[in-house]
Design an enzyme around this catalytic site. Structure first.
Site, PDB file in Angstrom:
ATOM      1  N   ASP A  21       8.201   3.012   2.531  1.00  0.00           N
ATOM      2  CA  ASP A  21       7.712   1.690   2.530  1.00  0.00           C
ATOM      3  C   ASP A  21       7.418   1.298   3.841  1.00  0.00           C
ATOM      4  O   ASP A  21       7.811   1.951   4.675  1.00  0.00           O
ATOM      5  CB  ASP A  21       8.962   0.926   1.832  1.00  0.00           C
ATOM      6  CG  ASP A  21       8.405  -0.656   1.576  1.00  0.00           C
ATOM      7  OD1 ASP A  21       7.266  -0.817   1.360  1.00  0.00           O
ATOM      8  OD2 ASP A  21       9.558  -1.488   1.615  1.00  0.00           O
ATOM      9  N   GLY A  22       6.346   0.443   3.914  1.00  0.00           N
ATOM     10  CA  GLY A  22       6.071  -0.443   5.041  1.00  0.00           C
ATOM     11  C   GLY A  22       4.575  -0.098   5.605  1.00  0.00           C
ATOM     12  O   GLY A  22       4.034  -0.559   6.808  1.00  0.00           O
ATOM     13  N   ARG A  25       2.574  -3.578   5.965  1.00  0.00           N
ATOM     14  CA  ARG A  25       3.063  -4.204   7.458  1.00  0.00           C
ATOM     15  C   ARG A  25       2.854  -3.470   8.678  1.00  0.00           C
ATOM     16  O   ARG A  25       2.359  -3.962   9.770  1.00  0.00           O
ATOM     17  CB  ARG A  25       4.656  -4.331   7.204  1.00  0.00           C
ATOM     18  CG  ARG A  25       5.101  -5.523   6.515  1.00  0.00           C
ATOM     19  CD  ARG A  25       6.465  -5.509   6.122  1.00  0.00           C
ATOM     20  NE  ARG A  25       6.920  -4.803   5.186  1.00  0.00           N
ATOM     21  CZ  ARG A  25       8.358  -4.193   4.938  1.00  0.00           C
ATOM     22  NH1 ARG A  25       9.044  -4.579   5.756  1.00  0.00           N
ATOM     23  NH2 ARG A  25       8.353  -3.410   3.841  1.00  0.00           N
ATOM     24  N   TRP A  26       2.747  -2.017   8.687  1.00  0.00           N
ATOM     25  CA  TRP A  26       2.267  -1.267   9.889  1.00  0.00           C
ATOM     26  C   TRP A  26       1.072  -1.541  10.202  1.00  0.00           C
ATOM     27  O   TRP A  26       0.742  -1.736  11.310  1.00  0.00           O
ATOM     28  CB  TRP A  26       2.483   0.274   9.469  1.00  0.00           C
ATOM     29  CG  TRP A  26       2.022   1.205  10.682  1.00  0.00           C
ATOM     30  CD1 TRP A  26       3.150   1.687  11.520  1.00  0.00           C
ATOM     31  CD2 TRP A  26       0.963   1.940  10.818  1.00  0.00           C
ATOM     32  NE1 TRP A  26       2.613   2.521  12.196  1.00  0.00           N
ATOM     33  CE2 TRP A  26       1.289   2.720  11.987  1.00  0.00           C
ATOM     34  CE3 TRP A  26      -0.131   1.735  10.309  1.00  0.00           C
ATOM     35  CZ2 TRP A  26       0.174   3.278  12.396  1.00  0.00           C
ATOM     36  CZ3 TRP A  26      -1.299   2.384  10.690  1.00  0.00           C
ATOM     37  CH2 TRP A  26      -1.059   3.484  11.997  1.00  0.00           C
ATOM     38  N   ARG A  34      -4.657  -3.523   4.885  1.00  0.00           N
ATOM     39  CA  ARG A  34      -3.246  -2.774   4.621  1.00  0.00           C
ATOM     40  C   ARG A  34      -3.737  -1.173   4.152  1.00  0.00           C
ATOM     41  O   ARG A  34      -3.003  -0.250   4.178  1.00  0.00           O
ATOM     42  CB  ARG A  34      -2.942  -3.485   3.112  1.00  0.00           C
ATOM     43  CG  ARG A  34      -2.150  -4.776   3.540  1.00  0.00           C
ATOM     44  CD  ARG A  34      -1.822  -5.761   2.062  1.00  0.00           C
ATOM     45  NE  ARG A  34      -0.761  -4.738   1.344  1.00  0.00           N
ATOM     46  CZ  ARG A  34       0.435  -4.465   1.376  1.00  0.00           C
ATOM     47  NH1 ARG A  34       1.140  -5.236   2.393  1.00  0.00           N
ATOM     48  NH2 ARG A  34       1.247  -3.893   0.854  1.00  0.00           N
ATOM     49  N   HIS A  38      -1.757   2.875   4.407  1.00  0.00           N
ATOM     50  CA  HIS A  38      -1.784   3.547   3.309  1.00  0.00           C
ATOM     51  C   HIS A  38      -2.412   4.810   3.719  1.00  0.00           C
ATOM     52  O   HIS A  38      -1.803   5.928   3.426  1.00  0.00           O
ATOM     53  CB  HIS A  38      -2.184   3.098   2.147  1.00  0.00           C
ATOM     54  CG  HIS A  38      -1.859   1.800   1.517  1.00  0.00           C
ATOM     55  ND1 HIS A  38      -0.353   1.928   1.405  1.00  0.00           N
ATOM     56  CD2 HIS A  38      -2.008   0.839   1.142  1.00  0.00           C
ATOM     57  CE1 HIS A  38       0.012   0.680   0.838  1.00  0.00           C
ATOM     58  NE2 HIS A  38      -1.121   0.046   0.701  1.00  0.00           N
ATOM     59  N   SER A  66       4.214   2.776  -7.941  1.00  0.00           N
ATOM     60  CA  SER A  66       5.312   2.379  -8.891  1.00  0.00           C
ATOM     61  C   SER A  66       4.206   1.619 -10.113  1.00  0.00           C
ATOM     62  O   SER A  66       3.299   1.183  -9.809  1.00  0.00           O
ATOM     63  CB  SER A  66       6.030   1.400  -8.516  1.00  0.00           C
ATOM     64  OG  SER A  66       5.709   0.073  -8.280  1.00  0.00           O
ATOM     65  N   ASN A  69       3.323  -1.837  -9.002  1.00  0.00           N
ATOM     66  CA  ASN A  69       2.150  -1.823  -7.825  1.00  0.00           C
ATOM     67  C   ASN A  69       0.754  -2.193  -8.365  1.00  0.00           C
ATOM     68  O   ASN A  69      -0.048  -2.643  -7.927  1.00  0.00           O
ATOM     69  CB  ASN A  69       1.922  -0.486  -7.230  1.00  0.00           C
ATOM     70  CG  ASN A  69       3.110  -0.160  -6.143  1.00  0.00           C
ATOM     71  OD1 ASN A  69       3.411   0.801  -5.899  1.00  0.00           O
ATOM     72  ND2 ASN A  69       3.922  -1.313  -5.752  1.00  0.00           N
ATOM     73  N   ARG A 189      15.113   5.030   2.025  1.00  0.00           N
ATOM     74  CA  ARG A 189      13.886   3.828   1.964  1.00  0.00           C
ATOM     75  C   ARG A 189      13.574   3.413   3.285  1.00  0.00           C
ATOM     76  O   ARG A 189      14.779   3.232   4.210  1.00  0.00           O
ATOM     77  CB  ARG A 189      14.404   2.899   1.005  1.00  0.00           C
ATOM     78  CG  ARG A 189      13.349   1.815   1.196  1.00  0.00           C
ATOM     79  CD  ARG A 189      13.585   0.573   0.153  1.00  0.00           C
ATOM     80  NE  ARG A 189      12.412  -0.286   0.281  1.00  0.00           N
ATOM     81  CZ  ARG A 189      12.000  -0.734  -0.974  1.00  0.00           C
ATOM     82  NH1 ARG A 189      12.616  -0.721  -2.197  1.00  0.00           N
ATOM     83  NH2 ARG A 189      10.953  -1.569  -0.935  1.00  0.00           N
TER      84      ARG A 189
END
Length: 243
Positions: A21-22, A25-26, A34, A38, A66, A69, A189
């Protein structure tokens, strides 16, 4: 197949599962879209896979996409599907050369035919490998997995292959996507969120959890080693009391 949850005292985890996860935001923290995050997260997977043998990790399961998603924007979903196709095509030779065996879990119905073909090819080409066992959860949800497993179990009962009175807690795991895998010892996580997000709900009943602040693209082999060392210091009793 019954699964023994016991780990030897002081040993590291044999099966690590990661909720990666993240990424978004990274990327946003760097003023980038975004999908940039990824792509950075996909590159991080290679480092983690390569670190597993020296840490004694035989099984690595990663949560790539998921069932929830699909609710993201069409642009992000399309970009992720393109990323998965590119990642598989690019990494197949390297994974095979390192002796990694790859499996995919999740419902493939909503995935496009080209992606499914790449998944099938990667699984087939690495089928005989006995190195790290990498499982990629793609269009996966724990509740969806249990529902699909229950339908298969119910079919076997209806068709006389299984008696209702023979169904117990050892029966359902034989119908899960992970039926050939041991349960995870450690679930990690990243990104500071402290929830399991519908990941390996049945399998992680006795897993140890680590919720860390690191965003996935910043996660390193050194941090994985630290978490494995921390796991080895835990007293895992599985409900029993030691005298």
């Amino acid at each position: 197949m019954a699964k023994d949850p016991v780990s030897a005292p002081g040993s590291g985890p044999r099966h690590v599962a990661i909720i990666m996860d993240g990424n978004g935001r990274w990327a946003q923290a760097r003023g980038r879209p975004r999908l940039f995050g990824h792509h950075a997260g996909a590159r991080r997977v290679r480092e983690v896979v390569e670190a597993c043998p020296q840490l004694g990790i035989k099984y690595l399961t990663i949560f790539a996409f998921s069932t929830e998603n699909w609710k993201r924007t069409q642009v992000e979903v399309a970009g992720l599907m393109s990323l998965f196709r590119r990642y598989i095509a690019k990494e197949t030779r390297a994974l095979h050369a390192r002796g990694v065996r790859v499996r995919f879990i999740g419902d493939r119905v909503r995935l496009d035919a080209k992606l499914i073909a790449l998944m099938d090819t990667l699984e087939e080409q690495t089928r005989e490998n006995d190195g790290v066992q990498l499982t990629i959860a793609l269009n996966y949800g724990g509740r969806d997995e249990v529902a699909r497993a229950t339908r298969r179990l119910a079919r076997d009962v209806a068709e006389g292959r299984l008696k209702p009175e023979d169904v117990d807690e050892e029966t359902l795991p034989r119908y899960l996507d992970t039926r050939v895998l041991p349960d995870p010892d450690l679930v990690i996580r990243t990104s500071g969120e402290a929830r399991i997000s519908n990941f390996l709900l049945w399998q992680s009943a006795y897993s140890e959890y680590e919720f860390i602040d690191t965003l996935w693209p910043d996660f390193t082999a050194e941090e994985l080693a630290r978490l494995c060392q921390s796991y080895g210091s835990r007293d895992r009793r599985f409900g029993a009391v030691t005298v």
